[in-house]
Design a protein around this motif. Structure first.
Motif, PDB file in Angstrom:
ATOM      1  N   GLN A 343       8.700  -8.476 -11.885  1.00 43.55           N
ATOM      2  CA  GLN A 343       8.590  -8.730 -10.449  1.00 43.55           C
ATOM      3  C   GLN A 343       9.947  -9.072  -9.855  1.00 43.55           C
ATOM      4  O   GLN A 343      10.308  -8.595  -8.771  1.00 43.55           O
ATOM      5  CB  GLN A 343       7.591  -9.847 -10.169  1.00 43.55           C
ATOM      6  CG  GLN A 343       6.144  -9.416 -10.292  1.00 43.55           C
ATOM      7  CD  GLN A 343       5.191 -10.377  -9.603  1.00 43.55           C
ATOM      8  OE1 GLN A 343       5.585 -11.462  -9.188  1.00 43.55           O
ATOM      9  NE2 GLN A 343       3.942  -9.988  -9.485  1.00 43.55           N
ATOM     10  N   SER A 371      -1.096  -0.694  -7.065  1.00 44.58           N
ATOM     11  CA  SER A 371      -1.727  -1.477  -8.131  1.00 44.58           C
ATOM     12  C   SER A 371      -3.073  -0.877  -8.505  1.00 44.58           C
ATOM     13  O   SER A 371      -3.651  -0.073  -7.764  1.00 44.58           O
ATOM     14  CB  SER A 371      -1.911  -2.923  -7.672  1.00 44.58           C
ATOM     15  OG  SER A 371      -2.832  -2.976  -6.599  1.00 44.58           O
ATOM     16  N   SER A 374      -6.183  -0.849  -6.104  1.00 44.09           N
ATOM     17  CA  SER A 374      -6.321   0.136  -5.028  1.00 44.09           C
ATOM     18  C   SER A 374      -7.207   1.303  -5.438  1.00 44.09           C
ATOM     19  O   SER A 374      -7.656   2.076  -4.593  1.00 44.09           O
ATOM     20  CB  SER A 374      -4.939   0.665  -4.619  1.00 44.09           C
ATOM     21  OG  SER A 374      -4.376   1.434  -5.666  1.00 44.09           O
ATOM     22  N   GLN A 382      -3.812  -1.075   1.182  1.00 40.17           N
ATOM     23  CA  GLN A 382      -3.266  -2.114   2.055  1.00 40.17           C
ATOM     24  C   GLN A 382      -1.903  -2.545   1.494  1.00 40.17           C
ATOM     25  O   GLN A 382      -1.532  -2.193   0.370  1.00 40.17           O
ATOM     26  CB  GLN A 382      -4.225  -3.307   2.122  1.00 40.17           C
ATOM     27  CG  GLN A 382      -5.623  -2.974   2.598  1.00 40.17           C
ATOM     28  CD  GLN A 382      -5.669  -2.494   4.040  1.00 40.17           C
ATOM     29  OE1 GLN A 382      -4.817  -2.861   4.858  1.00 40.17           O
ATOM     30  NE2 GLN A 382      -6.658  -1.685   4.363  1.00 40.17           N
ATOM     31  N   LEU A 383      -1.170  -3.337   2.255  1.00 39.56           N
ATOM     32  CA  LEU A 383       0.163  -3.755   1.845  1.00 39.56           C
ATOM     33  C   LEU A 383       0.157  -4.460   0.491  1.00 39.56           C
ATOM     34  O   LEU A 383       1.068  -4.277  -0.322  1.00 39.56           O
ATOM     35  CB  LEU A 383       0.789  -4.665   2.909  1.00 39.56           C
ATOM     36  CG  LEU A 383       1.136  -3.982   4.242  1.00 39.56           C
ATOM     37  CD1 LEU A 383       1.605  -5.024   5.254  1.00 39.56           C
ATOM     38  CD2 LEU A 383       2.192  -2.914   4.054  1.00 39.56           C
ATOM     39  N   TYR A 384      -0.890  -5.248   0.238  1.00 46.17           N
ATOM     40  CA  TYR A 384      -0.913  -6.002  -1.014  1.00 46.17           C
ATOM     41  C   TYR A 384      -1.172  -5.108  -2.238  1.00 46.17           C
ATOM     42  O   TYR A 384      -1.103  -5.570  -3.371  1.00 46.17           O
ATOM     43  CB  TYR A 384      -1.947  -7.127  -0.953  1.00 46.17           C
ATOM     44  CG  TYR A 384      -3.380  -6.687  -0.706  1.00 46.17           C
ATOM     45  CD1 TYR A 384      -4.189  -6.237  -1.741  1.00 46.17           C
ATOM     46  CD2 TYR A 384      -3.932  -6.754   0.571  1.00 46.17           C
ATOM     47  CE1 TYR A 384      -5.497  -5.844  -1.521  1.00 46.17           C
ATOM     48  CE2 TYR A 384      -5.238  -6.361   0.808  1.00 46.17           C
ATOM     49  CZ  TYR A 384      -6.017  -5.909  -0.234  1.00 46.17           C
ATOM     50  OH  TYR A 384      -7.304  -5.523  -0.009  1.00 46.17           O
ATOM     51  N   HIS A 385      -1.459  -3.827  -2.008  1.00 45.38           N
ATOM     52  CA  HIS A 385      -1.663  -2.906  -3.118  1.00 45.38           C
ATOM     53  C   HIS A 385      -0.351  -2.356  -3.680  1.00 45.38           C
ATOM     54  O   HIS A 385      -0.358  -1.681  -4.708  1.00 45.38           O
ATOM     55  CB  HIS A 385      -2.537  -1.716  -2.676  1.00 45.38           C
ATOM     56  CG  HIS A 385      -3.984  -2.085  -2.509  1.00 45.38           C
ATOM     57  ND1 HIS A 385      -4.766  -1.615  -1.469  1.00 45.38           N
ATOM     58  CD2 HIS A 385      -4.787  -2.890  -3.250  1.00 45.38           C
ATOM     59  CE1 HIS A 385      -5.986  -2.111  -1.575  1.00 45.38           C
ATOM     60  NE2 HIS A 385      -6.028  -2.875  -2.650  1.00 45.38           N
ATOM     61  N   SER A 389       5.445  -6.062  -6.854  1.00 48.49           N
ATOM     62  CA  SER A 389       6.205  -7.092  -6.146  1.00 48.49           C
ATOM     63  C   SER A 389       5.914  -7.093  -4.657  1.00 48.49           C
ATOM     64  O   SER A 389       5.962  -6.060  -3.996  1.00 48.49           O
ATOM     65  CB  SER A 389       7.707  -6.884  -6.359  1.00 48.49           C
ATOM     66  OG  SER A 389       8.437  -7.825  -5.620  1.00 48.49           O
ATOM     67  N   GLY A 390       5.628  -8.296  -4.114  1.00 50.82           N
ATOM     68  CA  GLY A 390       5.459  -8.446  -2.679  1.00 50.82           C
ATOM     69  C   GLY A 390       6.748  -8.279  -1.925  1.00 50.82           C
ATOM     70  O   GLY A 390       6.751  -8.103  -0.702  1.00 50.82           O
ATOM     71  N   GLU A 393       7.133  -5.098   0.281  1.00 54.47           N
ATOM     72  CA  GLU A 393       6.578  -5.216   1.633  1.00 54.47           C
ATOM     73  C   GLU A 393       7.544  -5.959   2.560  1.00 54.47           C
ATOM     74  O   GLU A 393       7.726  -5.588   3.721  1.00 54.47           O
ATOM     75  CB  GLU A 393       5.236  -5.942   1.570  1.00 54.47           C
ATOM     76  CG  GLU A 393       4.662  -6.306   2.920  1.00 54.47           C
ATOM     77  CD  GLU A 393       3.502  -7.279   2.808  1.00 54.47           C
ATOM     78  OE1 GLU A 393       3.158  -7.903   3.838  1.00 54.47           O
ATOM     79  OE2 GLU A 393       2.961  -7.431   1.703  1.00 54.47           O
ATOM     80  N   GLN A 394       8.167  -7.022   2.054  1.00 54.21           N
ATOM     81  CA  GLN A 394       9.060  -7.828   2.886  1.00 54.21           C
ATOM     82  C   GLN A 394      10.328  -7.069   3.268  1.00 54.21           C
ATOM     83  O   GLN A 394      10.797  -7.151   4.399  1.00 54.21           O
ATOM     84  CB  GLN A 394       9.435  -9.111   2.150  1.00 54.21           C
ATOM     85  CG  GLN A 394       8.261 -10.043   1.899  1.00 54.21           C
ATOM     86  CD  GLN A 394       8.620 -11.178   0.942  1.00 54.21           C
ATOM     87  OE1 GLN A 394       9.789 -11.410   0.666  1.00 54.21           O
ATOM     88  NE2 GLN A 394       7.608 -11.864   0.438  1.00 54.21           N
TER      89      GLN A 394
END
Length: 454
Positions: A343, A371, A374, A382-385, A389-390, A393-394
């Protein structure tokens, strides 16, 4: 070649001038601290004095001859550097503080040269020792050089009044051009994003087999051909394909460009004149797409190759238009991050890609896996898929997903429908755009009036 008998690069006059100027006018400490670190001073005595000045300043304490001498005395460092008389010599050796910024820049440049020599020596030692394989040594070498190169001076503050005269022409061009960035070839996507903007990091995610590589190659051909550009301008594209080889990439580009049936191409059933016409079309129009099919590049190698390609294009009188990376999870972090968890490594990669977009002033499109969550049912991504690493998205300016609902499409008798979901858009709205997927030739085209806004 430098004569080693002369010692490492340095400028003692500039060092004395900067320290003396601080004693003459402590108000310039902010200017100096912003530009220099202790290691930048070559003379050990100067380094000790500056470390004391910097420490007092960061502690919000007064900086002058008295406070510096007192602090050095308490730390048992005053006598080793020559006592108070040495501090007095520094102060009295400067008559004015003008030019301190230039002296700081000179000190930093000499420091960078010394660090480069030191890094080069470590690289030589590592190569001679042969304790690691060649690839590891090259990774370490890239990291060493990049660490030196990252030393930059402070960025200037730009008054908006200096920019305002340019704004009228810039804003007027929005109406005449229709788009601001690189055209995508998908009208609703261009309408939403206003094209792929310079300095933007665009993430394109999808489950395996939905067509993210094909869509990226559609984007590449659109940009490089200039067919959708308001001025007919071709935008050179650099494609990093860590999964497919160069020949497979070119075959797909031929299919997309000429509408060739890929299954016939791969079976050898295509008449010769058809693929010859397609090849001649790309050659005649000088389609500027550059491909690097090296597997498992790290972010440092990728950055280096992008800069080399930029220089190559500049020599030809061209400017790099866009970078495509297929795909993000096949990349490695910097050479010094191999002990990190995945990550953290992906976070370094995504941050590096955003920095690359800004540095080269081009849009960077990075494909991404999703991921496992999904893949459950027909859930829209969605973004969290985004996988691993988050931070992806950032760091991203735009995040898009390709989504194909197999069951719903089968019931509707439209097996080729694919949704392009814009889940993040810093410059505007989110949107869902319906595309037609021509699998036989790897083409995506928009289905008119079949999209909806959130």
């Amino acid at each position: 070649m430098m004569d080693l008998r002369l010692g490492l690069p340095h400028n003692l006059e500039a060092e004395r001038s900067v320290l003396g100027a601080i004693f003459r006018d402590p108000r310039i400490v902010d200017t100096v601290v912003e530009r220099l670190e202790e290691v930048d001073f070559y003379d050990e005595r100067h380094r000790i004095v500056y470390a004391c000045i910097r420490g007092l300043h960061l502690s919000q304490k007064q900086v002058d001859l008295v406070t510096v001498a007192d602090k050095l005395r308490r730390d048992h460092k005053l006598e080793p550097i020559g006592g108070e008389s040495f501090l007095m010599e520094l102060a009295e050796g400067v008559l004015a503080t003008a030019g301190v910024e230039g002296h700081c820049d000179l000190i930093r440049q000499k420091s960078c040269l010394r660090q480069l020599i030191s890094a080069s020596n470590r690289i030589l030692e590592s190569a001679y020792e042969e304790s690691d394989d060649a690839e590891t040594v090259m990774d370490k070498a890239s990291s060493e050089i990049m660490a030196v190169q990252s030393r930059k001076g402070p960025m200037p503050l730009i008054p908006i009044l200096d920019v305002l005269p340019q704004m009228q022409e810039r804003i007027a061009s929005y109406a005449t051009r229709g788009i601001i960035g690189i055209p995508t070839g998908i009208p609703s996507l261009d309408d939403t994003l206003r094209g792929f903007r310079k300095q933007a990091l665009i993430i394109l995610g999808a489950r395996p087999g939905v067509g993210k590589t094909a869509l990226a190659l559609n984007f590449a051909l659109t940009a490089a051909s200039g067919n959708h550009d308001p001025d007919g301008m071709q935008h050179p594209v650099l494609v990093f394909s860590m999964e497919m080889g160069i020949h497979e990439i070119v075959e797909r580009l031929l299919c997309i460009r000429a509408g060739i049936d890929a299954s016939q191409l791969y079976r050898g059933q295509l008449p010769q004149y058809i693929y010859e016409d397609a090849i001649n079309d790309l050659h005649t129009n000088r389609i500027p797409i550059l491909v690097d099919d090296t597997a498992a590049l790290n972010i440092l190698e990728l950055r280096s190759r992008c800069k080399r390609a930029t220089a190559q294009l500049r020599n030809e009188g061209k400017h790099l238009g866009m970078i495509i990376i297929d795909y993000l999870q096949l990349m490695q972090g910097p050479g010094n991050s191999k002990g990190d968890n995945r990550q953290n490594e992906v976070a370094q990669i995504s941050r590096g890609l955003k920095q690359l977009a800004k540095e080269l002033d081009v849009p960077v499109i990075a494909l991404s896996q999703l991921s496992r969550d999904s893949a459950k049912g027909d859930v829209k991504p969605q973004l969290y898929h985004l996988r691993e690493s988050g931070s992806i998205e950032q760091d991203a300016d735009v995040v898009m997903f390709l989504h194909k609902e197999e069951k719903e499409n089968a019931e509707a008798g439209a097996p080729n429908l694919v949704e392009l979901l814009i889940r993040k858009n810093r410059a505007g709205a989110q949107r869902e755009i319906m595309l037609n997927w021509e699998a036989r030739c790897f083409r995506f085209t928009e289905i008119t009036n079949a999209y909806g806004d959130f």
